[in-house]
Enzyme design. Structure first.
Site, PDB file in Angstrom:
ATOM      1  N   ILE A 203      -4.338  12.278  -4.364  1.00 58.96           N
ATOM      2  CA  ILE A 203      -3.740  12.388  -3.021  1.00 58.96           C
ATOM      3  C   ILE A 203      -2.255  12.703  -3.219  1.00 58.96           C
ATOM      4  O   ILE A 203      -1.555  11.963  -3.929  1.00 58.96           O
ATOM      5  CB  ILE A 203      -3.896  11.079  -2.212  1.00 58.96           C
ATOM      6  CG1 ILE A 203      -5.370  10.673  -2.172  1.00 58.96           C
ATOM      7  CG2 ILE A 203      -3.357  11.245  -0.805  1.00 58.96           C
ATOM      8  CD1 ILE A 203      -5.657   9.516  -1.257  1.00 58.96           C
ATOM      9  N   LYS A 237       5.706  -0.592  -9.097  1.00 62.23           N
ATOM     10  CA  LYS A 237       6.322  -0.997  -7.836  1.00 62.23           C
ATOM     11  C   LYS A 237       7.766  -1.453  -8.039  1.00 62.23           C
ATOM     12  O   LYS A 237       8.086  -2.088  -9.048  1.00 62.23           O
ATOM     13  CB  LYS A 237       5.503  -2.148  -7.234  1.00 62.23           C
ATOM     14  CG  LYS A 237       4.068  -1.740  -6.963  1.00 62.23           C
ATOM     15  CD  LYS A 237       3.143  -2.946  -6.842  1.00 62.23           C
ATOM     16  CE  LYS A 237       1.702  -2.497  -6.780  1.00 62.23           C
ATOM     17  NZ  LYS A 237       0.767  -3.629  -6.933  1.00 62.23           N
ATOM     18  N   GLU A 288      -7.929   0.022  -7.121  1.00 59.62           N
ATOM     19  CA  GLU A 288      -8.256  -0.976  -8.147  1.00 59.62           C
ATOM     20  C   GLU A 288      -8.128  -2.378  -7.582  1.00 59.62           C
ATOM     21  O   GLU A 288      -7.549  -2.578  -6.513  1.00 59.62           O
ATOM     22  CB  GLU A 288      -7.372  -0.825  -9.394  1.00 59.62           C
ATOM     23  CG  GLU A 288      -5.934  -1.205  -9.191  1.00 59.62           C
ATOM     24  CD  GLU A 288      -5.208  -1.519 -10.512  1.00 59.62           C
ATOM     25  OE1 GLU A 288      -5.857  -1.683 -11.554  1.00 59.62           O
ATOM     26  OE2 GLU A 288      -3.978  -1.610 -10.469  1.00 59.62           O
ATOM     27  N   ARG A 292      -5.614 -11.584 -10.211  1.00 53.82           N
ATOM     28  CA  ARG A 292      -4.574 -12.555 -10.569  1.00 53.82           C
ATOM     29  C   ARG A 292      -3.546 -12.614  -9.450  1.00 53.82           C
ATOM     30  O   ARG A 292      -3.621 -11.848  -8.491  1.00 53.82           O
ATOM     31  CB  ARG A 292      -3.871 -12.095 -11.840  1.00 53.82           C
ATOM     32  CG  ARG A 292      -3.373 -10.661 -11.667  1.00 53.82           C
ATOM     33  CD  ARG A 292      -2.330 -10.250 -12.655  1.00 53.82           C
ATOM     34  NE  ARG A 292      -2.191  -8.812 -12.712  1.00 53.82           N
ATOM     35  CZ  ARG A 292      -1.414  -8.085 -11.931  1.00 53.82           C
ATOM     36  NH1 ARG A 292      -0.695  -8.658 -10.972  1.00 53.82           N
ATOM     37  NH2 ARG A 292      -1.338  -6.770 -12.070  1.00 53.82           N
ATOM     38  N   ARG A 343      12.590  -5.965  -6.528  1.00 47.91           N
ATOM     39  CA  ARG A 343      12.494  -6.379  -7.938  1.00 47.91           C
ATOM     40  C   ARG A 343      13.818  -6.026  -8.595  1.00 47.91           C
ATOM     41  O   ARG A 343      14.203  -4.852  -8.635  1.00 47.91           O
ATOM     42  CB  ARG A 343      11.368  -5.629  -8.644  1.00 47.91           C
ATOM     43  CG  ARG A 343       9.989  -5.913  -8.073  1.00 47.91           C
ATOM     44  CD  ARG A 343       8.931  -5.347  -8.990  1.00 47.91           C
ATOM     45  NE  ARG A 343       7.612  -5.462  -8.399  1.00 47.91           N
ATOM     46  CZ  ARG A 343       6.477  -5.315  -9.077  1.00 47.91           C
ATOM     47  NH1 ARG A 343       6.508  -5.041 -10.374  1.00 47.91           N
ATOM     48  NH2 ARG A 343       5.303  -5.428  -8.475  1.00 47.91           N
TER      49      ARG A 343
HETATM   50  P1  ADP Z   1      -2.411   0.775 -12.525  1.00 45.14           P
HETATM   51  O1  ADP Z   1      -3.651  -0.005 -12.836  1.00 45.14           O
HETATM   52  O2  ADP Z   1      -1.821   1.404 -13.747  1.00 45.14           O
HETATM   53  O3  ADP Z   1      -1.432   0.044 -11.671  1.00 45.14           O
HETATM   54  P2  ADP Z   1      -3.459   2.167 -10.174  1.00 45.14           P
HETATM   55  O4  ADP Z   1      -4.805   2.761 -10.195  1.00 45.14           O
HETATM   56  O5  ADP Z   1      -3.285   0.877  -9.436  1.00 45.14           O
HETATM   57  O6  ADP Z   1      -2.915   2.041 -11.667  1.00 45.14           O
HETATM   58  O7  ADP Z   1      -2.418   3.221  -9.581  1.00 45.14           O
HETATM   59  C1  ADP Z   1      -1.026   3.003  -9.621  1.00 45.14           C
HETATM   60  C2  ADP Z   1      -0.320   4.056  -8.779  1.00 45.14           C
HETATM   61  O8  ADP Z   1      -0.636   5.371  -9.259  1.00 45.14           O
HETATM   62  C3  ADP Z   1      -0.700   4.077  -7.323  1.00 45.14           C
HETATM   63  O9  ADP Z   1      -0.022   3.116  -6.542  1.00 45.14           O
HETATM   64  C4  ADP Z   1      -0.318   5.509  -6.958  1.00 45.14           C
HETATM   65  O10 ADP Z   1       1.074   5.641  -6.805  1.00 45.14           O
HETATM   66  C5  ADP Z   1      -0.736   6.280  -8.192  1.00 45.14           C
HETATM   67  N1  ADP Z   1      -2.134   6.769  -8.054  1.00 45.14           N
HETATM   68  C6  ADP Z   1      -3.246   6.191  -8.583  1.00 45.14           C
HETATM   69  N2  ADP Z   1      -4.368   6.880  -8.218  1.00 45.14           N
HETATM   70  C7  ADP Z   1      -3.953   7.930  -7.460  1.00 45.14           C
HETATM   71  C8  ADP Z   1      -4.623   8.994  -6.762  1.00 45.14           C
HETATM   72  N3  ADP Z   1      -5.953   9.137  -6.804  1.00 45.14           N
HETATM   73  N4  ADP Z   1      -3.865   9.872  -6.046  1.00 45.14           N
HETATM   74  C9  ADP Z   1      -2.514   9.735  -5.995  1.00 45.14           C
HETATM   75  N5  ADP Z   1      -1.830   8.772  -6.618  1.00 45.14           N
HETATM   76  C10 ADP Z   1      -2.527   7.858  -7.349  1.00 45.14           C
END
Ligand code: ADP
Length: 473
Positions: A203, A237, A288, A292, A343
């Protein structure tokens, strides 16, 4: 109730858990590495045990050392905080096998959600929306090519075992796929010991919105609304808030209920966060689950009045949700006002290079509606071995604008000398007209990138990313 708990962590989160334990009348045991001898979590715990040299693998990630400390001090339970061992299913299993309660979900839930492709398949099955993509781990590049063509470019390749914003590659076109696939696979194998990849639709300009849940051990699950964590740098973040300006009461109720039902079906317990991306038309897609406590849990605490850590401890003690939060979950009214968290990292605000060393002067802000969660102090040392988070400033206001102005004045009153911090960067974000208007997407921070010359100092920057990953937060 537990008589004594061990905190398998350091820094601000170790102190946060000590606060909750003290308020519940529970004794605490700190563990520390040789680099953290003079740390505040060591000073404020009732007992402290040195578990090894500074390197995380030899101390905070060393399961035998942590378990020995728990056995020597005869604790009833272990709180893992975030990062380090908090999402290590083996650690949770070893705790339980040693007769020590792990304050978190069951090992099976940690294991399921720890494989991001499995988590995605499981929540899809449980009725949550996911982005179009591969049903599980990709067999090979040919499969990636077929699925990417079906989904449509751009797509994102993600490491199943990834975390901390690492192990992701955006693929703009079919021509880019072979290189990205090979590189992502070897990077994932090197960083996480597992080269498995999956793929989903990318996205372009999403918002990151996550739901906080609590579940007791008697089959009851509740949600505590959402947090918006769209202000990110390198997928990590930087500033979080609750509620999200883009989540209406109806969407909150609908998604909250769907998340609650999905976790109830899965037999989930304790605290957890279900993360989504929101596309430009406001649809949410699961990315995801974190099994925790999150770094950003205080914004939820401010707008719900629930002490998340005490709730975790009470749930682990076998209490009901009602007992854990102090009232009937159906009667909990939220969000109350608006909260923002910044943060504060020990880093150069222009180059983002980590800035470890001795703090020569320290004054934390206070006053109405301001909370500071920190383990830093004047004459304290920020060791180079761990992640660079030294403080979290949380401002609570009657609305978003009051919280924003309160945060600005709090950061202006925050004195840290001797090391660099991200305070100037946070102030620039808070003054940004788009931030003020709530016009955010995950690429918002691109306007604050370091100058190209500064970016050449990348070995240090890479070091910082890998330490953040060790915390996995
Ligand atoms: P992590 O486990 O490393 O934190 P996440 O899957 O939670 O990874 O994704 C972290 C960040 O990466 C998201 O908040 C977003 O900014 C970006 N991101 C992850 N998946 C997508 C996607 N399908 N499209 C756009 N951005 C993504």
């Amino acid at each position: 109730m537990f008589k004594k708990i061990l905190i398998a962590n350091r820094g601000e989160i170790a102190l946060r858990v000590i606060c909750a334990a003290k308020e519940l009348g529970i004794k605490t045991v700190a563990v520390y590495s040789e680099a953290d001898r003079n740390a505040l979590h060591v000073r404020f715990a009732d007992e402290a045990v040195c578990i090894g040299p500074p390197r995380p693998a030899e101390s905070y990630l060393n399961i035998p050392a942590v378990i020995s400390a728990a056995e020597i001090t005869n604790v009833d339970a272990v709180h893992p905080g975030y990062g380090f061992l908090s999402e290590n299913a083996n650690f949770a299993e070893v705790c339980e096998a040693s007769g020590i309660k792990f304050i978190g979900p069951p090992p099976e839930a940690i294991r399921l959600m720890g494989g991001k492709d499995r988590a995605r398949a499981a929540v899809k099955e449980a009725g949550l929306p996911v982005l179009p993509g591969s049903p599980g781990v990709l067999k090979d590049e040919a499969e990636a090519r077929t699925i990417a063509a079906q989904v449509g470019f751009p797509v994102i390749l993600k490491a199943s075992a990834g975390g901390g914003g690492r192990g992701m590659r955006i693929v703009a076109s079919a021509a880019e796929l072979p290189n990205h696939f090979a590189a992502a696979q070897s990077e994932a194998a090197a960083a996480f010991g597992n080269g498995d990849l999956y793929l989903e639709k990318y996205i372009a300009r999403p918002r990151h919105i996550e739901f906080q849940i609590l579940a007791d051990e008697h089959g009851h699950v509740m949600h505590l609304g959402e947090r918006e964590c769209t202000v990110q740098r390198r997928h990590q973040k930087l500033l979080e808030e609750a509620p999200s300006v883009r989540v209406s009461p109806e969407l909150r109720r609908e998604m909250g209920e769907r998340v609650t039902r999905a976790l109830q079906a899965a037999g989930y317990t304790n605290a957890g966060t279900v993360e989504f991306l929101m596309d430009e038309d406001g649809s949410l897609y699961f990315i995801e689950m974190n099994t925790r406590l999150q770094v950003e849990h205080p914004v939820t605490e401010m707008v719900t009045g629930v002490d998340m850590v005490k709730a975790q401890i009470r749930i682990a003690n076998g209490e009901s949700l009602e007992s854990a939060i102090g009232l009937d979950p159906d009667k909990l009214v939220f969000p109350r006002g608006h909260a923002i968290e910044c943060r504060i990292n020990a880093e150069n605000p222009d180059t983002f290079a980590p800035s470890a060393g001795r703090i020569t002067a320290f004054h934390a802000p206070g006053g109405n509606g301001v909370r500071v969660d920190s383990a830093a102090y004047g004459e304290g040392v920020v060791p180079p071995y761990y992640d660079s988070l030294i403080a979290k400033v949380i401002a609570h206001g009657r609305d978003r604008e009051e919280a924003r102005l309160r945060m600005i004045r709090a950061l202006e009153m925050f004195i840290v000398q001797g090391i660099d911090t991200s305070i100037p960067l946070q102030l620039r974000i808070l003054h940004d007209p788009d931030f003020r208007a709530g016009k955010l997407d995950t690429r918002f921070m691109e306007r604050f990138q370091p100058a190209p010359k500064a970016r050449k100092a990348s070995p240090a920057v890479r070091g910082s990313a890998s330490r953040a990953q060790e915390r996995g937060a």
